[in-house]
Design a protein around this motif. Structure first.
Motif, short mmCIF file in Angstrom:
data_model
loop_
_atom_site.label_atom_id
_atom_site.label_comp_id
_atom_site.label_asym_id
_atom_site.label_seq_id
_atom_site.Cartn_x
_atom_site.Cartn_y
_atom_site.Cartn_z
N TYR A 149 -22.23 20.76 30.97
CA TYR A 149 -23.64 20.77 30.09
C TYR A 149 -23.68 19.85 29.17
CZ TYR A 149 -23.68 24.91 32.84
OH TYR A 149 -23.22 26.04 33.71
N GLY A 150 -22.51 18.51 29.01
CA GLY A 150 -23.02 18.02 28.41
C GLY A 150 -22.41 16.48 28.78
N SER A 151 -22.44 15.40 27.72
CA SER A 151 -22.01 13.45 28.32
C SER A 151 -21.89 12.99 27.19
CB SER A 151 -23.72 13.11 28.27
OG SER A 151 -24.34 13.12 26.90
N TYR A 167 -18.84 12.73 22.27
CA TYR A 167 -19.84 13.98 23.26
C TYR A 167 -20.58 14.84 22.41
CZ TYR A 167 -15.61 13.45 26.57
OH TYR A 167 -14.57 12.68 27.00
N LYS A 168 -21.66 14.63 23.42
CA LYS A 168 -22.75 16.10 22.74
C LYS A 168 -22.93 16.70 24.16
CE LYS A 168 -26.83 12.75 24.06
NZ LYS A 168 -27.87 12.60 23.16
N CYS A 169 -23.91 17.78 23.56
CA CYS A 169 -24.45 18.94 24.71
C CYS A 169 -25.63 18.71 25.11
CB CYS A 169 -24.08 20.24 24.11
SG CYS A 169 -21.60 20.11 24.37
N ASN A 170 -25.66 19.72 26.36
CA ASN A 170 -27.62 19.94 26.46
C ASN A 170 -28.33 20.88 25.35
OD1 ASN A 170 -26.84 17.98 28.97
ND2 ASN A 170 -26.85 19.13 29.73
N ILE A 219 -21.23 22.00 21.07
CA ILE A 219 -19.52 21.83 21.50
C ILE A 219 -19.11 22.43 20.53
CG2 ILE A 219 -18.38 20.03 19.77
CD1 ILE A 219 -19.71 18.85 22.35
N LYS A 220 -17.37 23.02 21.44
CA LYS A 220 -16.43 23.41 21.12
C LYS A 220 -15.68 22.52 21.28
CE LYS A 220 -14.11 27.58 22.19
NZ LYS A 220 -13.26 28.85 23.21
N GLY A 221 -15.29 22.61 20.19
CA GLY A 221 -13.45 21.47 19.75
C GLY A 221 -14.90 20.79 18.23
N SER A 222 -13.92 18.88 18.81
CA SER A 222 -14.12 17.53 17.59
C SER A 222 -15.33 16.94 19.05
CB SER A 222 -13.14 16.97 17.37
OG SER A 222 -13.69 15.83 16.36
N CYS A 225 -18.54 22.76 26.04
CA CYS A 225 -20.00 22.94 26.21
C CYS A 225 -20.38 23.87 26.59
CB CYS A 225 -21.04 21.85 26.82
SG CYS A 225 -21.26 20.19 25.90
N VAL A 226 -20.99 25.82 25.72
CA VAL A 226 -20.64 26.32 25.69
C VAL A 226 -22.42 26.75 25.11
CG1 VAL A 226 -18.14 27.10 25.44
CG2 VAL A 226 -19.80 27.06 23.00
N LYS A 227 -22.34 28.25 25.60
CA LYS A 227 -23.95 28.34 26.02
C LYS A 227 -24.21 28.98 24.75
CE LYS A 227 -27.54 30.62 28.40
NZ LYS A 227 -28.28 29.58 28.31
#
Length: 616
Positions: free
Chosen positions: A42-44, A60-63, A68-71, A87-89
């Motif tokens: 769910y990210g890139s 990193y970035k999420c959809n 983001i969970k973490g740095s 990446c968490v919902k």
């Protein structure tokens, strides 16, 4: 193996890798100095390759809908260590679908996602009304499950109350009475509608205005008789729309509206008019008076006008007041007494040609060229309307008869000589005319020049040039006589110098002029032990030269001298003296000298050796 021993082994491996590029444990240098970039669900990430070097960063970035969970930005560490985030919902709800709501319902605000427990507010579209059991039913919340609460409210279609027909009237319209439906009201005979004749059902379930009523048709009461007048419709009460026309008796005029109409308000549209006596307003005139002297007169009365002294009446003297409040004629005017134009004169003109002139105005006459005025030039308009004195006349101007010169004759003779007539004078052989050859008779009755005479012929007397003179001058010159032209010092002759009087009494050429000789200087005076520049054989006026002394010499006097117009140089007295001597410079300070000869040299201790022997 204890922790301390493990750290020692790790340090040894690292040192081996840095020193040799390899390790006995099989770890390569590259394995220690780069990291594999993992993908996240769910990210890139922003890395263009699968590996990054030691100490490089990857972001990193999420959809959408995930966080983001973490740095988000991580760095490659030794031994390929890279702390990859996940990446968490994001908790919350997405935009609810239309099927979640009953017919006619809408909500706000509308956006892609809503936070947990965030509310949306319910409402109905136009033509529907929201129904709820309690105020809490007016909204729904986003639940932790990611879905909105069930809708407990509902929308019902709006309708207006059944319209009631007014007393003594009717209503037309078709049920159901939902928004935008229209109804029409009307009244029975003898009644009139009070209010709007048509109403529209609105979205809020209310009619757009109150229901109208029907009231009896209004009537207007009589306004009574008209003093000094009459009217055409005499009733105690008048129906709406009835018209009453008023008119006045002879000698009176109506003040107000002549026709009054009965309105629904049970009143006429204007107040009752009045009949007032017709008067003619008297008209004052400038420079005159009238009788009787009052502001107005009644019908049939007359007014008489007269003018002040010096003025005459223009118009009717007596005016009569008519039934329309106007006099039978326009008011007259008092105009100044004037004189008629006295007329033109033959062979002359005037300064103005008006038809009429006021008392004291003038007309001035003048004669054409060749004619002389006989009488007074200016005429004045008098109180009796006549000009005085009498009109003048223009008589022809003639010049005196010319006298033939001795040894000569006149061409153009006539009995009388008028302006612009010409005559020509001629001399016999051996004589020449002294004076003007042709004369003209002027408009003043005089000839334009004196009569000429005939004198013995010869060459004209020559004139010496400026800055020069003539040799061989005589009182008169005959054929064969000679003259010579000379110039003063500093001037040279431009042209021929000697001339001969010819048989046809002219000189054999154009006389010369004397032109100034340009001034200049020869070489400047030489100065011992010096040279000058520029060096030329001659110098023009205003040119300068500069002196320069030889080595170990200084110049006494001006460095520059200038060539004057008289051919001399100025200023003079230049001299070059040795720099270690006071010769020629006692008590003078010379800039650049090796020793001094001025009065202060003793104090400064800079005196030349011969200062005491030469300057004391």
């Amino acid at each position: 193996m204890s922790l301390k021993l493990a750290l020692l082994v790790l340090a040894a491996v690292i040192c081996t890798v840095y020193a040799t590029g390899s390790s006995s444990s099989g770890l390569s240098y590259l394995a220690i100095k780069r990291c594999y970039v993992k993908r996240v669900s769910y990210g890139s990430h922003d890395s263009k390759s699968s590996y990054i070097k030691y100490r490089q960063y990857v972001t990193y970035k999420c959809n959408p809908g995930y966080q983001i969970k973490g740095s988000a930005k991580v760095q490659c560490r030794l031994f390929g260590r890279l702390s990859v985030p996940s990446c968490v919902k994001i908790p919350g709800c997405s935009r609810p679908s239309n099927s979640h709501f009953p017919v006619g319902m809408q909500y706000s605000p509308s956006k892609p996602r809503y936070n947990t427990y965030e509310k949306v507010w319910l409402s109905c579209v136009d033509g529907y009304s929201l129904k709820v059991r309690s105020s809490s039913d007016e909204s729904i919340r986003c639940l932790p499950s990611g879905k909105f609460e069930n809708v407990r409210a509902y929308c019902v279609r709006v309708s207006c109350l059944f319209p009631r027909a007014p007393d003594n009237g009717n209503v037309k319209g078709k049920a159901p009475f939902v928004p935008k439906v229209k109804v029409w009201f009307s009244c029975n005979a003898g009644f009139v509608l009070d209010g709007k004749k048509d109403l529209v059902c609105q979205n809020n379930g209310q009619w757009n205005d109150d229901f109208p009523t029907c009231r009896p048709v209004p009537k207007c009461r009589s306004l009574g008789d008209l003093e000094n007048g009459s009217f055409d419709l005499d009733k105690n009460k008048y129906d709406v729309g009835d018209e009453v026309t008023y008119e006045c008796d002879a000698g009176y005029e109506l003040e107000g509206e002549s026709v009054l109409t009965c309105l629904k308000t049970e009143k006429f549209d204007h107040d009752k008019p009045e009949c007032v006596e017709i008067l003619c307003a008297t008209i004052p005139i400038d420079n005159g008076s009238f009788d009787p002297d009052q502001d107005s007169v009644v019908v049939g009365q007359d007014v008489t006008y007269e003018c002040d002294e010096g003025f005459v009446l223009d118009g009717e003297k007596t005016l009569v007041c008519q039934a329309d409040g106007q006099f039978d004629e326009e008011a007259p005017e008092c105009v100044p007494i004037q004189c008629e134009f006295p007329g033109e004169i033959d062979n002359g003109s005037t300064d103005s040609e008006n038809d009429l002139y006021d008392i004291g105005q003038t007309v001035t006459y003048s004669c054409d060229k060749g004619f002389d005025l006989d009488g007074e030039a200016t005429l004045t308009c008098q109180n009796d309307g006549e000009f005085t004195p009498d009109k003048p006349e223009c008589n022809p101007i003639v010049c005196p008869r010319p006298v033939e010169p001795k040894y000569g004759r006149i061409k153009g003779k006539r009995t009388t000589y008028r302006p612009n007539n010409k005559i020509w004078f001629f001399c016999d052989a051996g004589f020449e005319l002294e004076g003007k050859k042709d004369l003209t008779c002027l408009s003043t009755g005089e000839w334009n020049f004196e009569f000429p005479t005939c004198v013995p012929s010869g060459c004209p007397h020559p004139t010496a040039p400026s800055n020069g003179y003539i040799k061989g001058t005589k009182p008169s010159y005959k054929a064969g006589d000679k003259i010579w032209f000379k110039c003063n010092a500093g001037f040279s002759l431009v042209g021929k110098k000697d001339f001969t009087c010819l048989k046809n009494n002219i000189w054999n050429g154009k006389f010369p002029i004397c032109k100034e000789i340009p001034s200049g200087c020869k070489a400047p005076p030489s100065v011992k032990f010096a040279s000058y520049w520029p060096r030329r054989s001659s110098y023009s006026a205003g040119a300068s030269v500069t002196y320069k002394c030889y080595r170990n010499y200084i110049l006494i006097g001006s460095d520059d001298i200038t060539c004057g117009k008289g051919g001399s140089w100025a200023p003079g007295s230049q001299k070059c003296v040795r720099t270690n001597s006071c010769s020629g410079r006692c008590y003078k300070y010379v800039k650049g000298a090796r020793c001094d000869c001025d009065a202060g040299c003793k104090r400064r201790g800079t005196c030349c050796r011969d200062f005491y022997s030469i300057c004391h």
